[in-house]
Design a protein around this motif. Structure first.
Motif, mmCIF file in Angstrom:
data_model
loop_
_atom_site.group_PDB
_atom_site.id
_atom_site.type_symbol
_atom_site.label_atom_id
_atom_site.label_comp_id
_atom_site.label_asym_id
_atom_site.label_seq_id
_atom_site.Cartn_x
_atom_site.Cartn_y
_atom_site.Cartn_z
ATOM 1 N N UNK A 437 0.822 -1.207 0.000
ATOM 2 C CA UNK A 437 0.000 0.000 0.000
ATOM 3 C C UNK A 437 0.860 1.263 0.000
ATOM 4 N N UNK A 438 1.906 1.271 0.816
ATOM 5 C CA UNK A 438 2.796 2.435 0.845
ATOM 6 C C UNK A 438 3.482 2.642 -0.506
ATOM 7 N N UNK A 439 3.937 1.550 -1.113
ATOM 8 C CA UNK A 439 4.597 1.655 -2.405
ATOM 9 C C UNK A 439 3.633 2.144 -3.472
ATOM 10 N N UNK A 440 2.395 1.676 -3.421
ATOM 11 C CA UNK A 440 1.388 2.081 -4.398
ATOM 12 C C UNK A 440 1.083 3.569 -4.284
ATOM 13 N N UNK A 441 0.861 4.052 -3.064
ATOM 14 C CA UNK A 441 0.570 5.473 -2.863
ATOM 15 C C UNK A 441 1.756 6.331 -3.287
ATOM 16 N N UNK A 442 2.957 5.871 -2.959
ATOM 17 C CA UNK A 442 4.160 6.600 -3.375
ATOM 18 C C UNK A 442 4.262 6.679 -4.888
ATOM 19 N N UNK A 443 3.919 5.605 -5.571
ATOM 20 C CA UNK A 443 3.986 5.606 -7.029
ATOM 21 C C UNK A 443 2.949 6.531 -7.652
ATOM 22 N N UNK A 444 1.758 6.597 -7.049
ATOM 23 C CA UNK A 444 0.744 7.536 -7.541
ATOM 24 C C UNK A 444 1.261 8.977 -7.425
ATOM 25 N N UNK A 445 1.859 9.304 -6.276
ATOM 26 C CA UNK A 445 2.396 10.647 -6.080
ATOM 27 C C UNK A 445 3.533 10.936 -7.056
ATOM 28 N N UNK A 446 4.420 9.959 -7.273
ATOM 29 C CA UNK A 446 5.531 10.162 -8.202
ATOM 30 C C UNK A 446 5.025 10.330 -9.627
ATOM 31 N N UNK A 447 4.018 9.554 -10.000
ATOM 32 C CA UNK A 447 3.432 9.710 -11.329
ATOM 33 C C UNK A 447 2.926 11.135 -11.528
ATOM 34 N N UNK A 448 2.164 11.619 -10.552
ATOM 35 C CA UNK A 448 1.576 12.950 -10.678
ATOM 36 C C UNK A 448 2.651 14.030 -10.699
ATOM 37 N N UNK A 449 3.643 13.926 -9.807
ATOM 38 C CA UNK A 449 4.676 14.958 -9.742
ATOM 39 C C UNK A 449 5.554 14.939 -10.991
ATOM 40 N N UNK A 450 5.881 13.741 -11.486
ATOM 41 C CA UNK A 450 6.686 13.665 -12.703
ATOM 42 C C UNK A 450 5.938 14.274 -13.887
ATOM 43 N N UNK A 451 4.647 13.972 -14.016
ATOM 44 C CA UNK A 451 3.851 14.542 -15.106
ATOM 45 C C UNK A 451 3.737 16.052 -14.968
ATOM 46 N N UNK A 452 3.524 16.540 -13.728
ATOM 47 C CA UNK A 452 3.409 17.978 -13.515
ATOM 48 C C UNK A 452 4.712 18.698 -13.842
ATOM 49 N N UNK A 453 5.839 18.111 -13.477
ATOM 50 C CA UNK A 453 7.121 18.751 -13.763
ATOM 51 C C UNK A 453 7.444 18.694 -15.253
ATOM 52 N N UNK A 454 7.041 17.619 -15.921
ATOM 53 C CA UNK A 454 7.302 17.519 -17.359
ATOM 54 C C UNK A 454 6.427 18.453 -18.173
ATOM 55 N N UNK A 455 5.224 18.735 -17.704
ATOM 56 C CA UNK A 455 4.362 19.640 -18.464
ATOM 57 C C UNK A 455 4.525 21.091 -18.041
ATOM 58 N N UNK A 456 5.423 21.366 -17.079
ATOM 59 C CA UNK A 456 5.721 22.753 -16.720
ATOM 60 C C UNK A 456 6.545 23.387 -17.836
ATOM 61 N N UNK A 457 6.070 24.489 -18.347
ATOM 62 C CA UNK A 457 6.723 25.123 -19.485
ATOM 63 C C UNK A 457 8.054 25.748 -19.077
ATOM 64 N N UNK A 458 8.979 25.796 -20.023
ATOM 65 C CA UNK A 458 10.266 26.459 -19.831
ATOM 66 C C UNK A 458 10.097 27.928 -20.197
ATOM 67 N N UNK A 459 10.441 28.821 -19.271
ATOM 68 C CA UNK A 459 10.261 30.261 -19.482
ATOM 69 C C UNK A 459 11.555 30.885 -19.997
#
Length: 641
Positions: A437-459
């Motif tokens: 359960x801990x690994x699963x929740x951690x992976x959900x958070x990592x998925x979201x943060x990785x996607x958010x950082x990748x879609x953050x535009x370069x200024x």
């Protein structure tokens, strides 16, 4: 990369093929389209990837949210032009179902909170009186629980939301040039909000205090129900805290275990958990900053799983049928906070206060902070993610010692990298398993943060700061800086990252230099009447340039790790006596990069949890070979030797 005839081969974006450099030409570079960012993982969320997406979404383009005129209202004429902000705000839909019903009573009467009250009273009472708890003590703890909840809960007001929307339109137009969003991304969010009938959880990167208002403002302007925002209790200051609560913010402790005895505060944890569960049960939207705090370095922090674990556990306990997560990338030309320099220099963190907020508002009104870009990732179902993990068991997470010890202690030439499917498997059937359960929740958070950082535009400030700090520390003429800026911009686009600016490169560079202010020195050259730009060498200025240059950090992260590994291997070969072997084993290169990646696992996010490190670096090695980077690196170290 070179073919058999030693002709330089480059990738042509317009045709999608590899052609000779002469055949590619300059027009293909200038006509390159912006990449569409934010798609969810095709391995873990294949149904979500296709559900809300259609082929017309990427071509819908950008929109400036704060540009409002009479065409955005139902009225026309001189009076409509003068009152367009008021008319626009008045026509926005404040959803009545965003106001939770009887939250305090439902939370306090829940079984979990009642049990926590009894447990707290039991801890207070002597051992000989445990059979009959004192009613006065029970009432006292109930009062404490009610006080905790009243300090925590949001108190949303439609009138305050509309008034704040009008004020923010005026303020944002005063100190931002634009706030850009992608209309196609927002269309997917609208579909998810209207059609799914389940809670939406927004997980944005945290760059500034403006983030709290920015997301709510954008959703309100597009008739999407505003989320309940998890805010730290450091912002629970007079007047300002009332405004945040009226807009949907609820305050939580930044550290849950603050008891004098060092034990967990069971009562507070139970109240917080049941409150969030009640919001989810009533299908309220939520905004959680998965990093826990705003970035002081410009790079995303590692994902935290505190509040997100409550969301996933609520799904497991059938409190809700499903929930959709929306990663959000936010990029600023320049942030309004200036105290991150003092914190990194070792000075104590400034405590938030009403006077500090007022100073921040006055400081914002005196200057312009450029542009803001907000990108909404594609919503994905947590239930689908969990089902996908059950069908594709997760490998057990290896500790840093298990990964690095064989490399540090012994050099085994016959070492073979353990791929993901060969690693020990965690029990992927029983969700009640704590480790799974801990690994699963951690992976959900990592998925979201990785996607958010990748879609953050370069200024523009990110690229200019990076060039001045790392390539032109001694200074550079404007023409050369513009040339390098253009080249860097093209490199960013080829790596499927989007840009938060457009226009002529020289104008954009001058705009970035203006925003960087005292961090750069601009002098006019008498010889060729051209500006000479150099970074300011004071420590605060260098910290600030480093902050903005880290905005481009994620673009080159995997390549940088692999390049560092390649440099280490080649230096080792140069130091060896005798003939230098220019060849580098791909297996050794990937193994070295994987070890470096695990060593920095608490600092960087290289890829998605569903990807093996071996797979990530194997793909990057393929790109290196295609672009001839390995050959260039070997030639460089040969010359150095």
């Amino acid at each position: 990369m070179k073919n058999s005839s030693d002709e330089l081969i480059e990738y042509c974006p317009s045709s999608g093929l590899f052609q000779s450099a002469a055949a590619v030409g300059k027009e293909s570079i200038l006509s390159r389209k912006r990449p569409f960012v934010g798609r969810c993982c095709h391995v873990c969320s294949p149904l979500s990837r296709d559900k809300l997406f259609n082929t017309s979404i990427p071509s819908q383009g950008l929109r400036n949210v704060i540009y409002i005129n009479e065409t955005h209202t139902r009225y026309r004429g001189w009076l409509a032009r003068r009152l367009c902000y008021v008319l626009f705000i008045q026509e926005r839909d404040v959803h009545r179902d965003m106001f939770p019903r009887n939250v305090i009573e439902k939370v306090l009467s829940s079984n979990r909170v009642q049990k926590a009250i009894v447990d707290t009273v039991t801890d207070w009472m002597p051992v000989e009186t445990l059979a009959q708890p004192d009613p006065k003590a029970v009432n006292k703890v109930k009062g404490k629980a009610r006080g905790i909840l009243q300090q925590m809960v949001a108190n949303i007001s439609p009138a305050v939301i509309r008034l704040t929307g009008w004020v923010l339109l005026k303020l944002f137009n005063g100190f931002f040039w634009s706030i850009q969003i992608h209309k196609g991304q927002l269309e997917m969010v609208k579909k998810a909000a209207a059609e799914q009938n389940i809670p939406l959880i927004f997980l944005p990167v945290h760059k500034s205090h403006i983030d709290y208002l920015l997301l709510t403002f954008i959703l309100f302007c597009h008739n999407i129900k505003a989320p309940h925002i998890a805010a730290g209790n450091n912002l629970n200051i007079p007047i300002f805290s009332t405004l945040i609560r009226k807009l949907g913010g609820f305050f939580i402790r930044r550290k849950l275990d603050i008891g004098s005895d060092g034990r967990k505060d069971v009562l507070y944890r139970s109240v917080l958990r049941v409150y969030i569960e009640e919001l989810l049960r009533q299908r309220q939207f939520m905004e959680i900053f998965v990093e826990g705090t705003r970035s002081r370095s410009g790079k995303p922090y590692m994902a935290m799983t505190g509040l997100l674990s409550i969301v996933v556990n609520s799904l497991h306990e059938n409190i809700i049928t499903d929930v959709m997560i929306i990663p959000v990338g936010i990029s600023y030309d320049r942030i309004i906070e200036g105290n991150y320099n003092s914190e990194q220099l070792g000075k104590p963190k400034k405590k938030e206060s009403l006077w500090g907020v007022a100073q921040g508002v006055f400081r914002m009104l005196r200057k312009n902070f450029g542009c803001v870009r907000v990108d909404f990732g594609q919503p994905f179902s947590v239930k689908e993610y969990i089902d996908a993990q059950r069908n594709h068991p997760m490998p057990a997470t290896l500790s840093l010692e298990e990964v690095l010890l064989p490399t540090i202690i012994t050099e085994r030439r016959g070492f073979n990298h353990v791929e993901q499917d060969q690693a020990p498997i965690v029990n992927s059937v029983d969700f009640s398993d704590e480790q799974y359960r801990r690994q699963l929740i951690s992976n959900v958070a990592k998925h979201a943060l990785f996607t958010a950082s990748r879609c953050s535009a370069v200024m523009s400030t990110h690229i200019v700061a990076c060039l001045l700090l790392y390539r032109h520390r001694e200074g550079v003429h404007l023409s050369k800086l513009v040339q390098d800026f253009f080249s860097m911009k093209e490199v960013v686009l080829t790596r499927d990252f989007d840009l938060g600016f457009s226009g002529n490169s020289e104008d954009v560079v001058m705009h970035a230099l203006h925003l960087l202010g005292d961090c750069v020195n601009v002098k006019s050259s008498r010889r060729n009447s051209e500006f000479f730009i150099a970074p300011t060498t004071t420590i605060p200025a260098l910290f600030e340039l480093n902050f903005y240059s880290n905005g481009i950090f994620q673009v080159f992260l995997s390549e940088a790790l692999l390049a560092c590994s390649l440099c280490a291997i080649l230096k080792e070969k140069i130091s060896e006596p005798g003939k230098i072997d220019k060849t580098v084993s791909q297996e050794r290169l990937i193994r070295t990069a994987a070890s470096l990646c695990h060593l920095l696992s608490n600092e960087v996010i290289v890829g998605l949890p569903c990807q093996a490190v071996y797979q990530i670096f194997n793909d990057v090695v393929g790109k290196f070979i295609k672009y001839g980077i390995l050959l260039v690196a070997e030639q460089y170290f040969t010359r150095k030797q």
